[in-house]
Design a protein around this motif. Structure first.
Motif, PDB file in Angstrom:
ATOM      1  N   LEU A   1      33.066  47.971  13.837  1.00  8.74           N
ATOM      2  CA  LEU A   1      33.562  47.901  12.462  1.00  8.74           C
ATOM      3  C   LEU A   1      33.329  49.224  11.731  1.00  8.74           C
ATOM      4  O   LEU A   1      34.175  49.684  10.966  1.00  8.74           O
ATOM      5  CB  LEU A   1      32.871  46.760  11.714  1.00  8.74           C
ATOM      6  N   ALA A   2      32.180  49.834  11.975  1.00  6.26           N
ATOM      7  CA  ALA A   2      31.881  51.120  11.352  1.00  6.26           C
ATOM      8  C   ALA A   2      32.887  52.172  11.802  1.00  6.26           C
ATOM      9  O   ALA A   2      33.351  53.006  11.001  1.00  6.26           O
ATOM     10  CB  ALA A   2      30.461  51.557  11.684  1.00  6.26           C
ATOM     11  N   LYS A   3      33.253  52.151  13.086  1.00  5.23           N
ATOM     12  CA  LYS A   3      34.248  53.102  13.590  1.00  5.23           C
ATOM     13  C   LYS A   3      35.591  52.913  12.884  1.00  5.23           C
ATOM     14  O   LYS A   3      36.260  53.889  12.536  1.00  5.23           O
ATOM     15  CB  LYS A   3      34.422  52.923  15.109  1.00  5.23           C
ATOM     16  N   LYS A   4      35.968  51.656  12.681  1.00  2.67           N
ATOM     17  CA  LYS A   4      37.237  51.388  12.001  1.00  2.67           C
ATOM     18  C   LYS A   4      37.205  51.846  10.548  1.00  2.67           C
ATOM     19  O   LYS A   4      38.200  52.336   9.998  1.00  2.67           O
ATOM     20  CB  LYS A   4      37.569  49.898  12.092  1.00  2.67           C
ATOM     21  N   LEU A   5      36.045  51.680   9.904  1.00  3.31           N
ATOM     22  CA  LEU A   5      35.908  52.163   8.529  1.00  3.31           C
ATOM     23  C   LEU A   5      36.102  53.675   8.470  1.00  3.31           C
ATOM     24  O   LEU A   5      36.838  54.193   7.625  1.00  3.31           O
ATOM     25  CB  LEU A   5      34.522  51.794   7.978  1.00  3.31           C
ATOM     26  N   VAL A   6      35.444  54.365   9.388  1.00  2.00           N
ATOM     27  CA  VAL A   6      35.548  55.827   9.409  1.00  2.00           C
ATOM     28  C   VAL A   6      36.977  56.262   9.691  1.00  2.00           C
ATOM     29  O   VAL A   6      37.484  57.226   9.090  1.00  2.00           O
ATOM     30  CB  VAL A   6      34.571  56.425  10.444  1.00  2.00           C
ATOM     31  N   GLU A   7      37.647  55.571  10.590  1.00  3.10           N
ATOM     32  CA  GLU A   7      39.051  55.888  10.892  1.00  3.10           C
ATOM     33  C   GLU A   7      39.933  55.757   9.658  1.00  3.10           C
ATOM     34  O   GLU A   7      40.912  56.479   9.502  1.00  3.10           O
ATOM     35  CB  GLU A   7      39.564  54.961  11.993  1.00  3.10           C
ATOM     36  N   LYS A   8      39.562  54.856   8.767  1.00  4.06           N
ATOM     37  CA  LYS A   8      40.324  54.639   7.531  1.00  4.06           C
ATOM     38  C   LYS A   8      39.848  55.554   6.398  1.00  4.06           C
ATOM     39  O   LYS A   8      40.317  55.439   5.262  1.00  4.06           O
ATOM     40  CB  LYS A   8      40.179  53.183   7.080  1.00  4.06           C
ATOM     41  N   GLY A   9      38.916  56.438   6.705  1.00  5.05           N
ATOM     42  CA  GLY A   9      38.429  57.372   5.689  1.00  5.05           C
ATOM     43  C   GLY A   9      37.319  56.816   4.832  1.00  5.05           C
ATOM     44  O   GLY A   9      36.962  57.404   3.805  1.00  5.05           O
TER      45      GLY A   9
END
Length: 507
Positions: free
Chosen positions: A407-415
């Motif tokens: 989930l953290a990776k997805k957050l970072v991908e979304k900025g």
């Protein structure tokens, strides 16, 4: 004959201590029968401006002390009075609109004096030499200093419509830089100074964020450490890394933190008021931040005779860093109707501090009003100052890199690298669905603490209340967690909250 006219000596009072002293000196030299006192206000808001009211009160008390009436001039037809004003010696020097209007009103009055009373006016202004400001005999931001320069005034009255008018600047001409005008007015005359003439103390509302950290640095560079304070109101829920960051910034700037504590946590405030803070109303912010701030500021005024000026780290949104930021900058005014949400928040803060203290307090927002739009405060702090940002800004990045959290990776991908603000360790009751979904995804232990706090309150007071609401009804963090577990956290992670962060984000 014009040359045979008797002179009338007119002290032009702008609202501050130097014009008050020059008025007294003028009357002393030429007598009451040959002198007049004229007050010109240069406040943009006019009679409704609290600063105008305070300075008008001051000028009336000065006139009473001197023993002459205070003349207010007004002429609604001054726009028809055309003056080709320019100052060739200072090509970048201009008269502000409000100042020019008042000077034109003064000119119209002077022409009436010549025509109807057959008197030749001679003007005396309270402009002071720069050395008086440097040796702190006068406030750094005195009204007279903001009025207009000596050379501008001389040029303006040399181009008067019918005949040039003699203008004098006694404090500049005498160059008595050690004259303590404020002390004379306060101690010898017994007149309380208006807030515009009190010694300023510049206060960075230090929240632990990058914006307020850079603004604190900027403020200290502008006014010197001896005139500044770093002000922090601690809720006792602060993330420990925020405190580390604040200490390092304080050391870098060279200014100690003034920390104020109510002594209660937000939860204790909720119990005292029997009201659970939520995304609509947060008594914790009101009690632990706002109330403590107002008490401190009034103590500065009452006990130390200082006038606080507040500096906030609110910045325009990241979209202002596009290539057209120089165009957008012109629209980045602190107005309630601004298209930018952060600027609207700044307008709300400015309005609050104008109306709720006993006397209005000035607030400033350099990241919006003064500094360049593409300023990268976070980059400067990290790479020039060598200070690591608070982990709340980068919590998602750290979770993704160190733990491989999906989930953290997805957050970072979304900025989304972390939390939108760094107050209360992620437990801010003004947070919405996205905020608490992010908290659950990144720091589940903190989410659990907040969920348990909410459940304790509900059980203790036997009330069906909650921090969040759904469909107009209570929606507990326990219910939200269960729904996220069932539906997936991602459903709530990438939809921005429409709630407004509490004042803790700014103070």
């Amino acid at each position: 004959m014009e040359d045979e006219r008797q002179s009338v000596h007119i002290a032009v009072l702008a609202g501050g201590v130097t014009s008050a002293y020059v008025a007294f000196d003028t009357v002393k030299r030429f007598g009451k029968e040959n002198s007049r006192l004229i007050f010109i206000d240069t406040f943009n808001k006019g009679a409704d401006d609290p600063a105008f009211q305070a300075n008008t009160r001051f000028m009336k008390e000065v006139a009473d002390y001197i023993g002459l009436p205070l003349i207010f001039i007004k002429n609604d037809e001054v726009d028809s009075l055309h003056i080709e004003y320019s100052n060739e010696e200072e090509s970048n020097s201009t008269l502000g609109y409000s100042v020019e209007v008042k000077l034109k009103q003064l000119l119209a009055y002077l022409e009436e004096v010549r025509k109807n009373e057959n008197l030749e006016p001679i003007l005396y202004f309270g402009s002071a030499p720069e050395e008086m400001y440097r040796n702190k005999k006068i406030c750094l931001e005195s009204i007279e200093k903001e009025l207009v320069s000596v050379s501008d005034l001389q040029s303006f009255f040399e181009i008067a419509p019918s005949k040039s008018i003699k203008v004098h600047f006694p404090l500049v001409e005498q160059m008595n830089i050690n004259l303590d005008v404020k002390k004379i007015v306060q101690d010898e005359w017994g007149i309380e100074l208006p807030r515009s003439e009190r010694k300023r103390i510049y206060i960075a509302m230090f929240s632990g964020g990058a914006g307020s950290a850079y603004v604190a640095y900027y403020m200290v560079q502008a006014f010197g450490k001896e005139n500044c304070k770093l002000f922090f109101t601690n809720t006792l829920w602060e993330d420990e890394d925020n405190l580390r960051f604040m200490d390092e910034v304080s050391e870098y700037i060279g200014l100690e933190i003034t920390e104020i504590l109510d002594g209660r946590t937000p939860e204790e405030v909720f119990y005292d008021y029997k009201f659970l803070g939520n995304s609509r109303l947060a008594k914790c912010s009101e009690e632990l931040k706002v109330r403590q701030t107002l008490i401190y500021l009034e103590e500065l005024r009452d006990n130390e005779k200082l006038e606080p000026v507040l500096y906030f780290g609110i910045a325009p949104h990241e979209k202002h860093r596009r290539d057209d930021s120089h165009v957008r900058r012109k629209l980045s005014l602190v107005r309630e109707d601004s298209p930018d949400a952060n600027i609207r928040k700044a307008a709300g803060i400015r309005s609050f501090y104008e109306h709720f203290p006993l006397e209005p307090i000035e607030s400033r927002f350099p990241l919006i009003e003064t500094l360049r739009a593409d300023l990268d405060a976070k980059g400067i702090i990290q790479y020039e100052w060598g200070i690591k940002l608070p982990r709340m800004y980068t919590a998602a990045v750290e979770k993704a890199e160190k733990e491989g959290n999906t989930l953290a990776k997805k957050l970072v991908e979304k900025g989304i690298n972390g939390f939108s603000h760094a107050n209360c360790g992620g437990r801010c009751v003004r947070g919405g669905f996205q905020h608490y979904a992010t908290l659950y995804a990144i720091w589940p232990d903190q989410y659990k603490e907040q969920e348990e706090m909410e459940e304790r309150f509900r059980k203790h007071f036997e009330k069906n209340v909650s921090i969040l609401k759904k469909n107009g009804a209570a929606y507990t963090l326990k219910q939200f967690r269960e729904d996220m577990d069932h539906e997936g956290v991602e459903k709530y992670l990438f939809t921005s909250d429409d709630t407004i962060p509490c004042v803790c984000s700014f103070s």
